[in-house]
Design an enzyme around this catalytic site. Structure first.
Site, mmCIF file in Angstrom:
data_model
loop_
_atom_site.group_PDB
_atom_site.id
_atom_site.type_symbol
_atom_site.label_atom_id
_atom_site.label_comp_id
_atom_site.label_asym_id
_atom_site.label_seq_id
_atom_site.Cartn_x
_atom_site.Cartn_y
_atom_site.Cartn_z
ATOM 1 N N SER A 7 0.907 9.408 -6.918
ATOM 2 C CA SER A 7 1.741 8.239 -6.630
ATOM 3 C C SER A 7 1.887 7.406 -7.895
ATOM 4 O O SER A 7 0.903 6.884 -8.428
ATOM 5 C CB SER A 7 1.096 7.385 -5.538
ATOM 6 O OG SER A 7 1.703 6.103 -5.534
ATOM 7 N N HIS A 32 5.167 11.230 -5.824
ATOM 8 C CA HIS A 32 5.221 10.288 -4.695
ATOM 9 C C HIS A 32 5.690 8.927 -5.214
ATOM 10 O O HIS A 32 5.075 8.345 -6.110
ATOM 11 C CB HIS A 32 3.834 10.192 -4.064
ATOM 12 C CG HIS A 32 3.774 9.377 -2.817
ATOM 13 N ND1 HIS A 32 4.087 9.882 -1.573
ATOM 14 C CD2 HIS A 32 3.437 8.077 -2.612
ATOM 15 C CE1 HIS A 32 3.924 8.938 -0.654
ATOM 16 N NE2 HIS A 32 3.539 7.830 -1.261
ATOM 17 N N ASP A 34 6.713 5.129 -4.186
ATOM 18 C CA ASP A 34 6.538 4.122 -3.134
ATOM 19 C C ASP A 34 7.572 3.008 -3.257
ATOM 20 O O ASP A 34 7.592 2.286 -4.254
ATOM 21 C CB ASP A 34 5.132 3.515 -3.244
ATOM 22 C CG ASP A 34 4.059 4.507 -2.842
ATOM 23 O OD1 ASP A 34 4.070 4.946 -1.679
ATOM 24 O OD2 ASP A 34 3.229 4.858 -3.701
ATOM 25 N N MET A 36 8.887 -0.488 -1.801
ATOM 26 C CA MET A 36 8.397 -1.634 -1.009
ATOM 27 C C MET A 36 9.386 -2.789 -1.092
ATOM 28 O O MET A 36 9.958 -3.035 -2.155
ATOM 29 C CB MET A 36 7.048 -2.093 -1.560
ATOM 30 C CG MET A 36 6.004 -0.998 -1.613
ATOM 31 S SD MET A 36 4.412 -1.651 -2.114
ATOM 32 C CE MET A 36 3.475 -0.133 -2.276
ATOM 33 N N HIS A 65 8.569 7.381 -0.358
ATOM 34 C CA HIS A 65 7.893 6.747 0.787
ATOM 35 C C HIS A 65 8.467 5.339 0.930
ATOM 36 O O HIS A 65 8.138 4.451 0.144
ATOM 37 C CB HIS A 65 6.387 6.741 0.489
ATOM 38 C CG HIS A 65 5.553 6.046 1.503
ATOM 39 N ND1 HIS A 65 4.242 5.680 1.277
ATOM 40 C CD2 HIS A 65 5.826 5.642 2.779
ATOM 41 C CE1 HIS A 65 3.747 5.093 2.342
ATOM 42 N NE2 HIS A 65 4.688 5.035 3.269
ATOM 43 N N MET A 67 8.639 1.938 2.395
ATOM 44 C CA MET A 67 7.902 0.918 3.153
ATOM 45 C C MET A 67 8.807 -0.300 3.239
ATOM 46 O O MET A 67 8.581 -1.330 2.599
ATOM 47 C CB MET A 67 6.577 0.596 2.438
ATOM 48 C CG MET A 67 5.554 1.709 2.603
ATOM 49 S SD MET A 67 4.264 1.656 1.347
ATOM 50 C CE MET A 67 5.088 2.561 0.056
ATOM 51 N N MET A 136 -0.979 7.125 7.228
ATOM 52 C CA MET A 136 -1.512 6.155 6.263
ATOM 53 C C MET A 136 -3.002 5.952 6.515
ATOM 54 O O MET A 136 -3.425 5.690 7.649
ATOM 55 C CB MET A 136 -0.797 4.809 6.389
ATOM 56 C CG MET A 136 0.642 4.788 5.900
ATOM 57 S SD MET A 136 0.886 5.389 4.218
ATOM 58 C CE MET A 136 -0.138 4.255 3.260
ATOM 59 N N GLY A 141 0.987 -1.017 0.975
ATOM 60 C CA GLY A 141 1.382 -2.163 0.165
ATOM 61 C C GLY A 141 0.784 -2.171 -1.230
ATOM 62 O O GLY A 141 1.391 -2.697 -2.158
ATOM 63 N N GLY A 143 -1.971 -0.042 -4.227
ATOM 64 C CA GLY A 143 -2.847 1.046 -4.633
ATOM 65 C C GLY A 143 -4.276 0.547 -4.703
ATOM 66 O O GLY A 143 -4.539 -0.663 -4.683
ATOM 67 N N GLY A 144 -5.196 1.469 -4.764
ATOM 68 C CA GLY A 144 -6.592 1.122 -5.020
ATOM 69 C C GLY A 144 -7.358 0.531 -3.850
ATOM 70 O O GLY A 144 -8.427 -0.047 -4.048
ATOM 71 N N ASP A 174 -2.119 9.408 2.873
ATOM 72 C CA ASP A 174 -1.855 8.498 1.749
ATOM 73 C C ASP A 174 -2.729 7.253 1.857
ATOM 74 O O ASP A 174 -2.654 6.532 2.855
ATOM 75 C CB ASP A 174 -0.357 8.119 1.809
ATOM 76 C CG ASP A 174 0.090 7.219 0.675
ATOM 77 O OD1 ASP A 174 -0.688 6.954 -0.262
ATOM 78 O OD2 ASP A 174 1.258 6.774 0.748
ATOM 79 N N GLY A 175 -3.514 7.024 0.814
ATOM 80 C CA GLY A 175 -4.241 5.768 0.701
ATOM 81 C C GLY A 175 -5.747 5.944 0.597
ATOM 82 O O GLY A 175 -6.383 6.496 1.491
ATOM 83 N N GLY A 176 -6.299 5.512 -0.527
ATOM 84 C CA GLY A 176 -7.751 5.499 -0.678
ATOM 85 C C GLY A 176 -8.378 6.868 -0.832
ATOM 86 O O GLY A 176 -9.568 7.038 -0.558
ATOM 87 N N GLY A 196 -2.957 7.802 -5.937
ATOM 88 C CA GLY A 196 -2.433 6.904 -6.954
ATOM 89 C C GLY A 196 -3.480 6.575 -7.982
ATOM 90 O O GLY A 196 -3.506 7.139 -9.082
ATOM 91 N N SER A 197 -4.392 5.670 -7.618
ATOM 92 C CA SER A 197 -5.386 5.215 -8.594
ATOM 93 C C SER A 197 -6.321 6.340 -9.052
ATOM 94 O O SER A 197 -6.767 6.344 -10.194
ATOM 95 C CB SER A 197 -6.170 4.033 -8.041
ATOM 96 O OG SER A 197 -6.619 4.299 -6.752
HETATM 97 C C1 DX5 Z 1 0.119 2.398 -0.640
HETATM 98 C C2 DX5 Z 1 1.001 3.506 -1.119
HETATM 99 C C3 DX5 Z 1 0.249 4.594 -1.744
HETATM 100 C C4 DX5 Z 1 -0.554 4.194 -2.953
HETATM 101 C C5 DX5 Z 1 -1.833 4.958 -2.860
HETATM 102 O O1 DX5 Z 1 0.841 1.548 0.144
HETATM 103 O O2 DX5 Z 1 1.775 4.048 -0.063
HETATM 104 O O3 DX5 Z 1 1.069 5.720 -2.031
HETATM 105 O O4 DX5 Z 1 0.045 4.455 -4.189
HETATM 106 O O5 DX5 Z 1 -2.691 4.530 -3.854
HETATM 107 P P1 DX5 Z 1 -4.230 4.895 -3.842
HETATM 108 O O6 DX5 Z 1 -4.320 6.394 -3.951
HETATM 109 O O7 DX5 Z 1 -4.742 4.197 -5.062
HETATM 110 O O8 DX5 Z 1 -4.828 4.367 -2.578
HETATM 111 ZN ZN ZN Z 2 2.805 6.008 -0.460
#
Ligand code: DX5
Ligand code: ZN
Length: 217
Positions: A7, A32, A34, A36, A65, A67, A136, A141, A143-144, A174-176, A196-197
């Site tokens: 991401s 990926h 994102d 928003m 993605h 959002m 999710m 919203g 990353g990290g 997706d996420g964490g 992402g992170s």
């Molecule tokens: C969060 C995004 C994710 C985000 C994930 O709302 O949809 O795609 O980039 O980041 P990590 O992997 O750091 O949780």
């Molecule tokens: Zn995403």
């Protein structure tokens, strides 16, 4: 083989060309992206213009993605910008089945996502229309954030739903996600993992991908 979708939310946009080239060469399966709107989620990113510009940097499938509220207003623009997979949130629209069919009519893959509080069973009647389900594992919203443990059960539930329907549908999470929980997410049934992170938050995104691949080997 499990697909990896870095991401770019966590990428350094001052060096975006270099960062995308690195993950491409390291074997990312999707990019990926994102989107928003500051309404569906409490953050802002970018619109179709940025996606169109990024399109020049990579031949990989663009996994967009969305959002955003009222995603039906923007799917055509993101398709035109070069999105290959367009995923919207079930919570963000009234006519999910119509939107899935519309995205497919544009020649893109159609994805549907659910937030942590939304039950998997709400996808039951649209599962045959979806090319991708995105569970999710954080509140979208940022990353990290930390992985919400209950999401593992939801991944198993979504896997069972897709398998029971014999649906031709990928399951993305997706996420964490990071080295600590990656294997659990895959064991629960994920086909595609977004990170992402764990990739762009490191000094060497390509090395991060190589390490992740070796964990899954
Ligand atoms: C969060 C995004 C994710 C985000 C994930 O709302 O949809 O795609 O980039 O980041 P990590 O992997 O750091 O949780
Ligand atoms: Zn995403």
């Amino acid at each position: 083989m499990t697909k990896l979708a870095p991401s770019i939310l966590s990428a350094d946009f001052a060096r975006i060309a270099e960062q995308i080239a690195a993950v491409d060469a390291a074997g990312a399966d999707y990019l990926h992206i994102d989107v928003m709107d500051g309404r569906f989620v409490p953050n802002l990113t970018w619109g179709p213009k940025v996606v169109a510009d990024l399109r020049k940097l990579s031949p990989k499938p663009f996994d967009c993605h969305l959002m955003i509220v009222e995603p039906e207003k923007f799917v055509d623009a993101f398709r035109e910008a070069g999105a290959d997979i367009i995923t919207f949130h079930l919570e963000a629209t009234v006519h999910a089945q119509r939107l899935l069919a519309h995205i497919k009519s544009l020649g893109a893959k159609a994805g549907i996502s659910i937030n942590p509080q939304t039950p998997v069973e709400l996808l039951k009647d649209v599962i045959d229309d979806a090319d991708l389900v995105l569970v999710m594992s954080v509140n979208p919203g940022f990353g990290g954030q930390s992985f919400i443990p209950r999401a593992l059960d939801k991944v198993r539930e979504a896997r069972a739903l897709i398998d029971a329907a014999y649906a031709d549908c990928e399951l993305e999470v997706d996420g964490g996600i990071g080295e600590r929980n990656l294997r659990q997410v895959v064991a629960a049934g994920a086909d595609v993992v977004v990170m992402g992170s764990a990739i762009f938050g490191t000094p060497d995104p390509a090395a991060a991908i190589a390490a992740i691949r070796s964990m899954l080997a």
